[in-house]
Motif scaffolding. Sequence first.
Motif, PDB file in Angstrom:
ATOM      1  N   UNK A 187      15.989 -28.519  58.780  1.00 33.84           N
ATOM      2  CA  UNK A 187      16.725 -29.277  58.359  1.00 33.84           C
ATOM      3  C   UNK A 187      16.642 -30.332  59.383  1.00 33.84           C
ATOM      4  N   UNK A 188      16.567 -32.124  58.582  1.00 28.95           N
ATOM      5  CA  UNK A 188      16.064 -32.839  59.863  1.00 28.95           C
ATOM      6  C   UNK A 188      16.977 -34.196  58.959  1.00 28.95           C
ATOM      7  N   UNK A 189      17.251 -34.967  59.411  1.00 25.38           N
ATOM      8  CA  UNK A 189      18.242 -36.575  59.047  1.00 25.38           C
ATOM      9  C   UNK A 189      17.880 -37.789  59.154  1.00 25.38           C
ATOM     10  N   UNK A 190      17.418 -38.298  58.384  1.00 24.13           N
ATOM     11  CA  UNK A 190      17.224 -39.530  59.931  1.00 24.13           C
ATOM     12  C   UNK A 190      16.895 -40.744  58.424  1.00 24.13           C
ATOM     13  N   UNK A 191      16.125 -41.982  59.635  1.00 21.64           N
ATOM     14  CA  UNK A 191      16.247 -43.500  58.075  1.00 21.64           C
ATOM     15  C   UNK A 191      14.617 -43.985  58.677  1.00 21.64           C
ATOM     16  N   UNK A 245      17.906 -46.900  55.100  1.00 17.37           N
ATOM     17  CA  UNK A 245      18.382 -45.637  53.975  1.00 17.37           C
ATOM     18  C   UNK A 245      18.054 -43.660  54.562  1.00 17.37           C
ATOM     19  N   UNK A 246      19.510 -43.372  54.529  1.00 15.51           N
ATOM     20  CA  UNK A 246      19.614 -42.271  55.426  1.00 15.51           C
ATOM     21  C   UNK A 246      19.110 -41.168  54.215  1.00 15.51           C
ATOM     22  N   UNK A 247      17.926 -40.364  54.803  1.00 15.14           N
ATOM     23  CA  UNK A 247      17.060 -39.034  54.013  1.00 15.14           C
ATOM     24  C   UNK A 247      17.241 -37.757  55.183  1.00 15.14           C
ATOM     25  N   UNK A 248      17.036 -36.953  53.963  1.00 10.93           N
ATOM     26  CA  UNK A 248      16.970 -35.834  54.740  1.00 10.93           C
ATOM     27  C   UNK A 248      15.885 -35.031  54.095  1.00 10.93           C
ATOM     28  N   UNK A 278      10.528 -30.936  51.481  1.00 11.07           N
ATOM     29  CA  UNK A 278      11.515 -31.686  50.477  1.00 11.07           C
ATOM     30  C   UNK A 278      11.321 -33.152  51.065  1.00 11.07           C
ATOM     31  N   UNK A 279      11.401 -33.860  50.221  1.00 14.05           N
ATOM     32  CA  UNK A 279      12.551 -35.180  51.049  1.00 14.05           C
ATOM     33  C   UNK A 279      12.990 -36.123  50.454  1.00 14.05           C
TER      34      UNK A 279
END
Length: 214
Positions: free
Chosen positions: A111-115, A169-172, A190-191
């Motif tokens: 799992x990775x998060x960012x913009x 926008x913060x996404x995952x 999945x994004x």
Amino acid sequence: MSEQTADGTESVTDGEKRGGFPRFRHTPAGPDFGRFVEAMRRLQDLAVSTNVPDDVLADIATQAEELADRLTPYEVPEGKSPAGSNIQLPGRGSLLMLPWMVEKFDTEGVRSTGVFRRYHLGGNGAAHGGVLPLLFDDVFGMTVHAGGRPISRTGYLHINYRAITPLNTQLVIEGKVDRVEGRKTFVSARLTDLDGKLLADGEALMIELLPGQP
Ligand SMILES: CCCCCCCCCCCC(=O)SCCNC(=O)CCNC(=O)[C@H](O)C(C)(C)COP(=O)(O)OP(=O)(O)OC[C@H]1O[C@@H](n2cnc3c(N)ncnc32)[C@H](O)[C@@H]1OP(=O)(O)O
């Protein structure tokens, strides 16, 4: 078993299932490396979002050339830079990668998060369609690695663009191994945004390298 090569990497025998991939030793990032990469990312964002008067730009271009000249003496071969292997930094410290943070890295998946930032703009406020496969491919590579599969390369990568992917926008993104057939690892990801809205999904075939395959 592995043996040392002249450039400091190790070539690895087939028992370690790395094909012809050397085993690069981790190069730790020093205290200012993350700051340096973030400054470079700001420059990238600004390089595609400013309209600088000619006389100012001439000076800035000279400064940029001087900065590159200062860095050039420190060039090193693949595997010897902190860029790419420091998982505690956005994009693992690689300017090529999306500046996202890995939050989960285990056998169940990644799992990775960012913009996506201004540098990643395609058109009309949306992320460029070409940067999504970069994100997915990198997550798939990590998913295979986290899943304990042998070192593999992408055979195919399929992306479905389900909705406009916004900037800033913060996404995952979450990736997982779906199934394994011999050398083949089938993975999917999945994004979404933080409300769970699906922006893109993808699947890929990751193929274990045979002995000697680069
Ligand atoms: C902490 C930090 C972590 C860090 C981790 C971060 C890592 C990032 C990783 C990024 C990974 C990449 O982007 S890698 C870069 C992009 N990919 C590449 O450059 C790969 C280029 N292609 C190749 O080198 C080659 O095609 C190989 C080595 C992948 C496979 O060649 P091969 O060994 O001859 O294998 P081959 O017989 O053709 O195929 C093996 C099996 O896969 C099937 N197959 C092969 N290609 C396909 C295909 N496109 N679609 C369907 N099926 C396919 C074949 O039918 C066969 O099935 P069956 O008959 O056995 O059933």
